[in-house]
Scaffold this active site. Sequence first.
Site, mmCIF file in Angstrom:
data_model
loop_
_atom_site.group_PDB
_atom_site.id
_atom_site.type_symbol
_atom_site.label_atom_id
_atom_site.label_comp_id
_atom_site.label_asym_id
_atom_site.label_seq_id
_atom_site.Cartn_x
_atom_site.Cartn_y
_atom_site.Cartn_z
ATOM 1 N N HIS A 284 0.850 -1.199 0.000
ATOM 2 C CA HIS A 284 0.000 0.000 0.000
ATOM 3 C C HIS A 284 0.880 1.240 0.000
ATOM 4 C CE1 HIS A 284 -3.303 -2.677 1.827
ATOM 5 N NE2 HIS A 284 -3.476 -2.551 0.514
ATOM 6 N N GLU B 219 1.918 3.726 3.039
ATOM 7 C CA GLU B 219 2.376 3.116 4.281
ATOM 8 C C GLU B 219 3.906 3.060 4.296
ATOM 9 O OE1 GLU B 219 0.075 -0.539 4.597
ATOM 10 O OE2 GLU B 219 -1.783 0.570 4.255
ATOM 11 N N HIS C 17 2.878 -3.662 6.687
ATOM 12 C CA HIS C 17 1.932 -2.581 6.422
ATOM 13 C C HIS C 17 2.002 -1.619 7.603
ATOM 14 C CE1 HIS C 17 -0.553 -4.429 3.095
ATOM 15 N NE2 HIS C 17 0.196 -5.455 3.463
ATOM 16 N N GLU D 257 1.327 -4.580 11.301
ATOM 17 C CA GLU D 257 0.793 -3.237 11.025
ATOM 18 C C GLU D 257 1.506 -2.288 11.986
ATOM 19 O OE1 GLU D 257 -1.352 -2.212 8.766
ATOM 20 O OE2 GLU D 257 -2.645 -3.896 8.210
HETATM 21 ZN ZN LIG Z 1 -1.647 -1.754 4.175
#
Ligand SMILES: [Zn+2]
Length: 765
Positions: free
Chosen positions: A163, A166, A295, A366
């Site tokens: 992504h 990020e 991420h 994350e």
């Molecule tokens: Zn992500």
Amino acid sequence: MRILYICVYVSFLFSSEIYKEINIENIPNSTLKFLSVIGVDIDHIYQGDDFIQFAISQHDLEKLDLYNVDYNIIHEDLEQFYSSRLDNSYQSRDFELGSMGGYYTYDEIINRLSDINNQYPDLTELIFLGNSLEGRDIWAIKLSDNANIDENEPEALYTGLHHAREPMSYMNLFYFMDWLLENYEFDNLATHLINNRELWFIPAINPDGLVYNQTIAPNGGGMQRKNMLNTCNNGVDGVDLNRNYSYMWAYDNEGSSPDGCDETYRGNSPFSEPETQIVRDFVLEHDFPIAFNYHSYSNLLIYPLGYEYDNPAPQDDLDIMIEYGEDMVQFNGYALGSGPDLLYPVNGEACDWMYGELGIFAYTPEIGNYNDGFWPQTSRIIPLAEENLYPNQFLGLVTGSKYVVSANLSSDSFVQNELYPLNISIFNQGLGDSNGSVYINIESSDNVVFELENINLNNLSSRETIDLGDITYFFINSASGTLENIRVNVYDDDGYEYYSEIEFLTGESQILINEDFESNNDWTVGAFDDLAQDGIWELGVPNSTFDENNNLVQTGTDHSENGLNCYFTGNGDNPYSPGQSDVDGGKTTLFSPVYDLSEYSAALISYWKWYTNNQGNNPNSDYWIVQVTNDGENWVDLENTNESFNFWKNEQFILNEYVSLTNQIQFKFIADDSYYEGDNGSGGSLIEAALDDFLIKVFTDNEDECPIGDLNEDGLFNVLDVVVMVTLVLGPIDEWDIYLCLADMNGDEQLNVQDIVILVNLILN
Ligand SMILES: [Zn+2]
């Protein structure tokens, strides 16, 4: 006309979707599901008791309006907000930052990779994987000794930037690569990982999205998530690369969206995008037992499978993923679970494909908390990378052999010249078999003498445990009250040492005090100079409090296994208002009763503490102090620290190393919130302390009061003892009593020529 032309041109170049951060109050349980069904990306939300906050595109916000969902806007323009807190002048001596508010641009990523490769040509190999949709290079870099040769070493994979918004996902990987390379041959772990593993990094899977973000927000803060395929007329273009993998692709419309304008648009077929094809082909060419697909954000560690609520992965695999996960989050405190456990189901996701198709234990970390968001402020880049260093190291270890050594003593008293067993068991926790034989080597302090110090095993397979039982014995060569230690080292042909250490005090021991604070006791609160007005020590059940990042400040449970109570520094009534009942305005003191330890040669004290002072206006500026006295007047520090632990932590001290043991031994526990020079405001900090399970173990002198055979008690066996013995045997029986235990060598309650023979043999041998 000309001016108008310029305006149009400029607005064309820099027009981009506006993202807002919103809050939805009083949410029913179905809201998350509803949001994901209408294609709103809720990968990253902050969930309070009855509200959620998250970032949302204008396009998705219009959907909320359409469905009459009520919301409040927290940030009108999230990109503006992020960029306002990024700082291009921020410098670090330890880590090279980029020019986009500290984050690397695409070109800087490429330059850093080639710089690393040039600086460490033998330890790195740079591999071109292919081009993105818009023709940008996607690279992988390998870190290993003899990097240009494919050696037979366990491999691990680390990826970033599925992504585009990020950037911590790749900054963290560069930080880890720097750590490995800069510490090679200086740090055992870095050296081991480079020598015995092949660590592969693909830092930027979605370069086009990143370049787009750079263009619309050159100082950072761009909010494009997907790749740059033209998929939408009046909204956000692109395919969500993390919904484009083939495993359970398009399983339902909840875990990914068929709508090209949605943030979770999965593309029109599995692996339709060049970026995911590149990852697929690379992974298929290698043998990765385990992987991280990084991420940001939400402080999570997510394991597969994520496409439906009832995780269909076999329990054996889940057990391993949870075991590793729990280890990896132990320091950064990230929440561990599957996607649906923590958020909601997704499909066509990278980790699901890696695990579902290939059995790779692939995790999604994350990075960062809710305040960090997608573009954490510049000063957070290094701390966030640091909090992921341990998981990154762990991943590199468990892809090969990794040993958990347990060494146990079955006795808790250790007296001179007795034999004691040492129990050893070894677990190969890793996903690789031992590299050759497994070697066990025992080291110990001088007074601990082992009969067997080296043990070799042929091999130990992945996930296998070998229980060696009481494999070796030792005896103690010292009087009571000395601290001794044993260290059991385990390694294979990788040469990296795992170990277990044991410390113990010699002598006959007994537990004198075991205070779990469950019932009334003689502990007292308050010293004459205590000034705290709030957060005073009290006995009872603590209530937990949380800071704005949802970190625990005060514990909500005591420590005792079967208990509720402990001493703690005051309860408030709002868990989210941690400042309400913490220690304020000075110190608060808790006193133990006075103990008589005068009869003992040594004493060990142990207690469990909770102490946090790392939040509020003046983090880490206040102190936790534990003192002991042996005369009621002079106090000696056992602890005097500003180190915070927002978990129960055990402390142990050998008391006789601090004070001589008298009949006036007493302890005090001080939690202090004071003003110090340079403090912010009035010096206030968030201070919470607690104490539980206080224990005193005492040791009696075991020195042999009757050193048999040493008749003149000079510590030696020699002819002088024989002279005394002969005199006794020839002398009158009524003088035997006091010498019987020294001189009765065969224990028959008689003194005669047989005892002389035994003593002479002992001396001659
Ligand atoms: Zn992500």
